[in-house]
Design an enzyme around this catalytic site. Sequence first.
Site, PDB file in Angstrom:
ATOM      1  N   CYS A 195     -19.230  16.104 -24.892  1.00 53.37           N
ATOM      2  CA  CYS A 195     -18.878  16.599 -26.092  1.00 53.37           C
ATOM      3  C   CYS A 195     -20.187  17.293 -26.566  1.00 53.37           C
ATOM      4  O   CYS A 195     -19.986  18.033 -27.675  1.00 53.37           O
ATOM      5  CB  CYS A 195     -17.917  15.728 -26.992  1.00 53.37           C
ATOM      6  SG  CYS A 195     -16.537  15.323 -26.337  1.00 53.37           S
ATOM      7  N   ASN A 219      -9.497  18.147 -29.926  1.00 56.37           N
ATOM      8  CA  ASN A 219     -10.916  17.818 -29.614  1.00 56.37           C
ATOM      9  C   ASN A 219     -10.981  18.636 -28.392  1.00 56.37           C
ATOM     10  O   ASN A 219     -10.237  18.348 -27.183  1.00 56.37           O
ATOM     11  CB  ASN A 219     -11.038  16.399 -29.230  1.00 56.37           C
ATOM     12  CG  ASN A 219     -12.533  16.156 -29.026  1.00 56.37           C
ATOM     13  OD1 ASN A 219     -13.081  16.948 -28.562  1.00 56.37           O
ATOM     14  ND2 ASN A 219     -12.772  14.655 -29.072  1.00 56.37           N
ATOM     15  N   HIS A 232     -18.874  18.250 -34.379  1.00 52.54           N
ATOM     16  CA  HIS A 232     -18.018  18.079 -33.202  1.00 52.54           C
ATOM     17  C   HIS A 232     -16.568  17.573 -33.642  1.00 52.54           C
ATOM     18  O   HIS A 232     -16.581  16.760 -34.071  1.00 52.54           O
ATOM     19  CB  HIS A 232     -18.481  17.171 -31.979  1.00 52.54           C
ATOM     20  CG  HIS A 232     -17.654  16.756 -31.141  1.00 52.54           C
ATOM     21  ND1 HIS A 232     -16.799  17.751 -30.353  1.00 52.54           N
ATOM     22  CD2 HIS A 232     -16.969  15.590 -30.739  1.00 52.54           C
ATOM     23  CE1 HIS A 232     -15.956  17.238 -29.499  1.00 52.54           C
ATOM     24  NE2 HIS A 232     -16.275  15.769 -29.734  1.00 52.54           N
TER      25      HIS A 232
HETATM   26  O1  UT7 Z   1     -15.047  13.500 -28.441  1.00 48.78           O
HETATM   27  C1  UT7 Z   1     -15.754  12.695 -27.907  1.00 48.78           C
HETATM   28  C2  UT7 Z   1     -15.938  11.357 -29.099  1.00 48.78           C
HETATM   29  N1  UT7 Z   1     -14.779  10.886 -29.271  1.00 48.78           N
HETATM   30  C3  UT7 Z   1     -14.479  10.431 -30.339  1.00 48.78           C
HETATM   31  O2  UT7 Z   1     -15.119  10.416 -31.347  1.00 48.78           O
HETATM   32  C4  UT7 Z   1     -12.966   9.693 -30.635  1.00 48.78           C
HETATM   33  C5  UT7 Z   1     -13.305   8.586 -31.442  1.00 48.78           C
HETATM   34  N2  UT7 Z   1     -12.037   7.624 -31.618  1.00 48.78           N
HETATM   35  C6  UT7 Z   1     -10.953   8.058 -32.273  1.00 48.78           C
HETATM   36  O3  UT7 Z   1     -10.834   9.260 -32.748  1.00 48.78           O
HETATM   37  C7  UT7 Z   1      -9.939   7.070 -32.601  1.00 48.78           C
HETATM   38  O4  UT7 Z   1     -10.327   5.766 -32.201  1.00 48.78           O
HETATM   39  C8  UT7 Z   1      -8.643   7.116 -32.047  1.00 48.78           C
HETATM   40  C9  UT7 Z   1      -7.835   8.440 -32.437  1.00 48.78           C
HETATM   41  C10 UT7 Z   1      -8.631   7.223 -30.216  1.00 48.78           C
HETATM   42  C11 UT7 Z   1      -7.623   6.045 -32.261  1.00 48.78           C
HETATM   43  O5  UT7 Z   1      -7.528   5.933 -33.475  1.00 48.78           O
HETATM   44  P1  UT7 Z   1      -7.931   4.585 -34.152  1.00 48.78           P
HETATM   45  O6  UT7 Z   1      -7.693   4.769 -35.874  1.00 48.78           O
HETATM   46  O7  UT7 Z   1      -9.245   4.039 -33.824  1.00 48.78           O
HETATM   47  O8  UT7 Z   1      -6.783   3.657 -33.858  1.00 48.78           O
HETATM   48  P2  UT7 Z   1      -6.925   2.063 -33.116  1.00 48.78           P
HETATM   49  O9  UT7 Z   1      -7.479   2.127 -31.799  1.00 48.78           O
HETATM   50  O10 UT7 Z   1      -7.630   1.339 -34.042  1.00 48.78           O
HETATM   51  O11 UT7 Z   1      -5.396   1.582 -33.032  1.00 48.78           O
HETATM   52  C12 UT7 Z   1      -4.737   1.217 -34.068  1.00 48.78           C
HETATM   53  C13 UT7 Z   1      -3.314   1.088 -33.814  1.00 48.78           C
HETATM   54  C14 UT7 Z   1      -2.952   0.116 -32.470  1.00 48.78           C
HETATM   55  O12 UT7 Z   1      -1.866  -0.726 -32.669  1.00 48.78           O
HETATM   56  P3  UT7 Z   1      -1.942  -2.050 -33.243  1.00 48.78           P
HETATM   57  O13 UT7 Z   1      -2.952  -2.826 -31.994  1.00 48.78           O
HETATM   58  O14 UT7 Z   1      -2.705  -1.972 -34.454  1.00 48.78           O
HETATM   59  O15 UT7 Z   1      -0.666  -2.595 -33.192  1.00 48.78           O
HETATM   60  C15 UT7 Z   1      -2.779   1.248 -31.511  1.00 48.78           C
HETATM   61  O16 UT7 Z   1      -2.162   0.622 -30.394  1.00 48.78           O
HETATM   62  O17 UT7 Z   1      -2.633   2.368 -33.534  1.00 48.78           O
HETATM   63  C16 UT7 Z   1      -2.016   2.188 -32.196  1.00 48.78           C
HETATM   64  N3  UT7 Z   1      -2.244   3.524 -31.637  1.00 48.78           N
HETATM   65  C17 UT7 Z   1      -1.276   4.630 -31.899  1.00 48.78           C
HETATM   66  N4  UT7 Z   1       0.016   4.698 -32.430  1.00 48.78           N
HETATM   67  C18 UT7 Z   1       0.641   5.714 -32.229  1.00 48.78           C
HETATM   68  C19 UT7 Z   1      -3.334   4.265 -30.862  1.00 48.78           C
HETATM   69  N5  UT7 Z   1      -3.059   5.226 -30.530  1.00 48.78           N
HETATM   70  C20 UT7 Z   1      -1.769   5.672 -31.010  1.00 48.78           C
HETATM   71  C21 UT7 Z   1      -1.151   6.863 -31.155  1.00 48.78           C
HETATM   72  N6  UT7 Z   1      -0.003   6.868 -31.630  1.00 48.78           N
HETATM   73  N7  UT7 Z   1      -1.593   7.856 -30.420  1.00 48.78           N
END
Ligand code: UT7
Length: 357
Positions: free
Chosen positions: A113, A285, A255
């Site tokens: 990225c 993204n 980004h």
């Molecule tokens: O481009 C290069 C660099 N990349 C980035 O900078 C991306 C960085 N990361 C992110 O954007 C975020 O971490 C994500 C979008 C990938 C995930 O979002 P988050 O707010 O960090 O979610 P999380 O991983 O903390 O998960 C929270 C909850 C989990 O459920 P529990 O364990 O709380 O029950 C996940 O299983 O949300 C759940 N979850 C989803 N639910 C519905 C994770 N992805 C999804 C989804 N839909 N797509």
Amino acid sequence: MSAAAVITGLGAALPPDRITNEQLVREGLDTSDAWIRSRTGIRSRYRVRPGTTTGDLAVAAARGALESAGAYDAGLVILATTTPDRRCPATAPELAARLGMTGTPAFDLAAVCSGFVYAAAVASAILMAGAYDSVLLVAAETYSTIVDPCDRETAVIFGDGAGAVYLTRGNRRDPGALVHFDLGSDGTGSDLITIPAGGSGRPYADVLPPRQDRYFRMRGREVYGRAVRQMAASSRTVLDLAGWSTDSVAAFVAHQANQRILDSVADRLGIAADRCHGNLRDVGNTAAASLPLALADTAARDAVPPGARTLLTAFGGGLTWGSVAMTWPRAKPVRHAPEPRPTHKETDSCPPSTTTS
Ligand code: UT7
């Protein structure tokens, strides 16, 4: 007056198919429009059809940048991508040839990225060294070809697209001047964003089946915190190098990873929302293509006056990061649609098929 690489052309290309959050749910992904909107700010992303490659998007965006600059060719072609058409050879020579530039030096640059910022720094140094008078810098990605369609952490955020800039040697007072760069990496985090298989460490032959290790993987939560901290720190470094205060920055383009990340970085820097620009909501993204796509979209809306102080920052796999202190270009962006080439490739669906070849 000190010399600088200057953006004189802007191009962009998106595939014709816009995939909404609802469409992902209809395709069987375990997610919801409400979750994606509230946790990422994304409403849609674009996806290539089978047969359309990263190179096809790159050609379309490059044509736009050439047209925007009023140029027919360039001294050097650089393609920033993590999704080249083939593992070997690089995609850039074919891109140059398709643009009628057979014989022109051309290479790919892989910084995930951060690819656009890395490539802009390389292009700038080459122009400043006097090796070439112009560089066509294209950033193009087709993450739909490497993302696991069943992985809800990555499938919801990544999309396909390409952006391009035409760079010439000018001076720091010119609109579009790239004034200072900050680049960095931390390979101890190389497992956080990765395609585990297919390289020399784990050739495909060793991992069949299962096929899951062929897909792009991201440990999102861990990447999230690092992205915020590092983009803010790198932004401060480049502003210090340029001698610019954050208050003097008229436009901030980060980004486009996740709207919450962008808001946190801007917040840490003390940059108000009306100075933040991008089109994450619409395109998702797009990895290396994210910054030039945001530049082109913002320029198309005449949202920033030419010459205004601008800060770009990026963070991605490697881990890598980089920032640019620049001035807003005068160039009017030109957008083209990619022309697909026929191939026999099928895109993966969720759940993935069981074939292993
Ligand atoms: O481009 C290069 C660099 N990349 C980035 O900078 C991306 C960085 N990361 C992110 O954007 C975020 O971490 C994500 C979008 C990938 C995930 O979002 P988050 O707010 O960090 O979610 P999380 O991983 O903390 O998960 C929270 C909850 C989990 O459920 P529990 O364990 O709380 O029950 C996940 O299983 O949300 C759940 N979850 C989803 N639910 C519905 C994770 N992805 C999804 C989804 N839909 N797509």
